[in-house]
Scaffold this active site. Structure first.
Site, PDB file in Angstrom:
ATOM      1  N   CYS A 123       0.836  -1.202   0.000  1.00 34.23           N
ATOM      2  CA  CYS A 123       0.000   0.000   0.000  1.00 34.23           C
ATOM      3  C   CYS A 123       0.867   1.247   0.000  1.00 34.23           C
ATOM      4  O   CYS A 123       0.470   2.291  -0.495  1.00 34.23           O
ATOM      5  CB  CYS A 123      -0.918   0.002   1.216  1.00 34.23           C
ATOM      6  SG  CYS A 123      -2.120  -1.337   1.165  1.00 34.23           S
ATOM      7  N   CYS A 140      12.078   6.984  -6.943  1.00 30.45           N
ATOM      8  CA  CYS A 140      10.619   6.893  -6.787  1.00 30.45           C
ATOM      9  C   CYS A 140      10.203   7.932  -5.750  1.00 30.45           C
ATOM     10  O   CYS A 140      10.906   8.921  -5.555  1.00 30.45           O
ATOM     11  CB  CYS A 140      10.181   5.482  -6.416  1.00 30.45           C
ATOM     12  SG  CYS A 140      10.705   4.960  -4.786  1.00 30.45           S
TER      13      CYS A 140
END
Ligand SMILES: [Zn+2]
Lengths: 386, 67
Positions: free
Chosen positions: A195, A345
């Site tokens: 998640c 990222c």
């Protein structure tokens, strides 16, 4: 389940008033409510799933709840982890949850374990509880819980979520399959989205966690049809529920006819998280300042942003190429082995997997430590953090 | 015709088609998928031998880790 030989505890006048709507249900009634009071349930993980599980079990009057979580509450948890609040950001999740649960129902007992569950402590922590409920966010802990529950003969109320999809089941090896019967082995870690990397729709754990709480209460009360031997699949986008039958696997290594796993193992290693050929993380990392210096020096290197295209709308590095992580594995041959590559990222978690996998295959790969958020903090404050 | 994931994919059926053939046709290569046929999980070690019937409903299930 509570020891049937022990007399059930009595309810006080305040408890009778509080549980009135349960007492009206023939399937619960006075005896059922006393069973709930006598029950002890362990909730592992006080995140998205653990929040509604803990709140509904507390509200329902489960007499003893154990909470296991080593993390502290972060602001980004509050989009879905409804047992916590702004006022408890920075506190241990188990402490934050205990306060909320005892406010919801002061008639229950809440035990807290602010630790990571390990093969060394798991059996001792699980043993006093009748049922174990899964609020974990990773495969190693899930396999650990499954195996420990098989060994101790306890039901394991499973749930997991990703983006808009959720799953739930009840694994009880005495009456049906276990988690390993359904999922014998985990996927390799670089293909496991979490998640924290893939995102999650905030209400999704509310649905799945509430189903887990429902199943837990049914097990204690011994009513209805438990989800044993069935996997529930929920798709929030299509708004569909589906159940598939899960047969017990006679060759299951932990609950089958000839088990090969008879004690707890190293679950990090089982899930491929500590392979011996992995370069140490620090050698892989490059700091934002170091990257800025090398770029300013005109060094020839490729910066690959592995986030998904919609994340680039929030912030982007002008010198980076975008290849989402899912596509990266099939595009490895587009990279020259001699050209240094820096993967980026949001926080450095997804890009570290990319750097590790490329290193293993002989590329000169690095990971931008802390991701684009660290770049925004240390090099370019004009970029937003998210 | 084989209906995969409630019709999200439709694959032409042929006699003798196994679960492995279907996954190859779909180009699904993700490791550790779980497959159900007509509502029941089929273990991985039967994928090469389990022959599908025309009209079978297949579900491809991913393992999820989140919580
Ligand atoms: Zn099993």
């Amino acid at each position: 389940m509570p020891d049937p030989k022990e007399p059930l505890p009595e309810l006080t006048p305040e408890e009778l008033r509080r549980y009135s709507r349960h007492l009206l249900l023939p399937q619960v009634g006075l005896e059922g409510q006393r069973k709930l009071k006598a029950a002890a349930v362990l909730i592992v993980g006080l995140g998205g799933l653990g929040s509604p599980i803990a709140m509904y079990l507390a509200a329902a009057g489960v007499g003893r709840l154990g909470l296991v979580d080593a993390d502290v509450v972060d602001e980004s948890n509050l989009q879905r982890q409804i047992v916590h609040g702004q006022s408890t950001v920075g506190q241990l999740k188990v402490e934050s949850a205990r306060q909320r649960l005892l406010d919801l129902n002061p008639h229950i007992q809440v035990d807290v374990y602010p630790v990571r569950l390990t093969r060394e402590n798991a059996l001792d922590i699980l043993r006093p509880y009748d049922i174990v409920v899964d609020g974990t966010d990773n495969f190693p802990t899930r396999y650990l819980l499954n195996d420990a529950c098989v060994f101790l003969g306890k039901p394991f109320v499973y749930g997991s979520i990703y983006r808009f999809d959720g799953q739930a089941s009840v694994f009880d090896a005495r009456r049906g399959p276990c988690y390993r019967c359904l999922f014998p082995e985990p996927p390799p870690p670089h293909l496991v989205p979490t998640c924290g990397t893939g995102g999650v729709f905030g209400v999704l754990p509310g649905v799945i966690g509430t189903i887990q709480a429902t199943e837990t209460l049914k097990l204690i009360l011994d009513i209805g049809e438990p989800l044993i031997g069935r996997l529930l699949l929920y798709d929030a986008l299509d708004m569909t529920f589906d159940t598939v039958r899960v047969p017990k696997n006679p060759k299951c290594p932990v609950c089958g006819e000839h088990p090969t796993i008879t004690e707890l193992i190293d679950y990090e290693e089982f899930c491929g998280l500590t392979p011996p050929d992995q370069p140490p993380a620090e050698d892989l990392e490059i700091t934002p300042q170091e990257l800025a210096r090398r770029l300013a020096a005109g060094e020839r290197l490729r910066v690959i942003d592995v986030r998904e295209p919609h994340e680039l709308e929030i912030s982007r590095l002008p010198f980076a190429e975008n290849i989402p992580l899912e596509q990266l594995w099939s595009r490895m041959d587009e990279f020259a082995p001699e050209t240094p590559i820096v993967f980026v990222c949001r926080t450095g978690e997804r890009s570290r997997l990319a750097a590790q996998e490329f290193r293993k295959r002989g590329y000169r790969a690095w990971n931008l430590a802390g991701g684009i958020n660290a770049w925004a903090r240390e090099v370019d404050p004009s970029l937003p953090q998210y | 015709m084989i209906m995969v994931n409630d019709g999200r994919y439709k694959v032409r059926w042929r006699p003798g088609m196994t679960i492995r053939d279907l996954l190859n046709d779909l180009k699904f290569s993700f490791p550790r998928l779980v497959i159900s046929v007509n509502g029941t999980i089929v273990p991985r070690d039967q994928w090469d031998t389990y022959t599908l019937q025309d009209g079978d409903r297949v579900k491809v299930i991913h393992m999820t880790a989140g919580g």
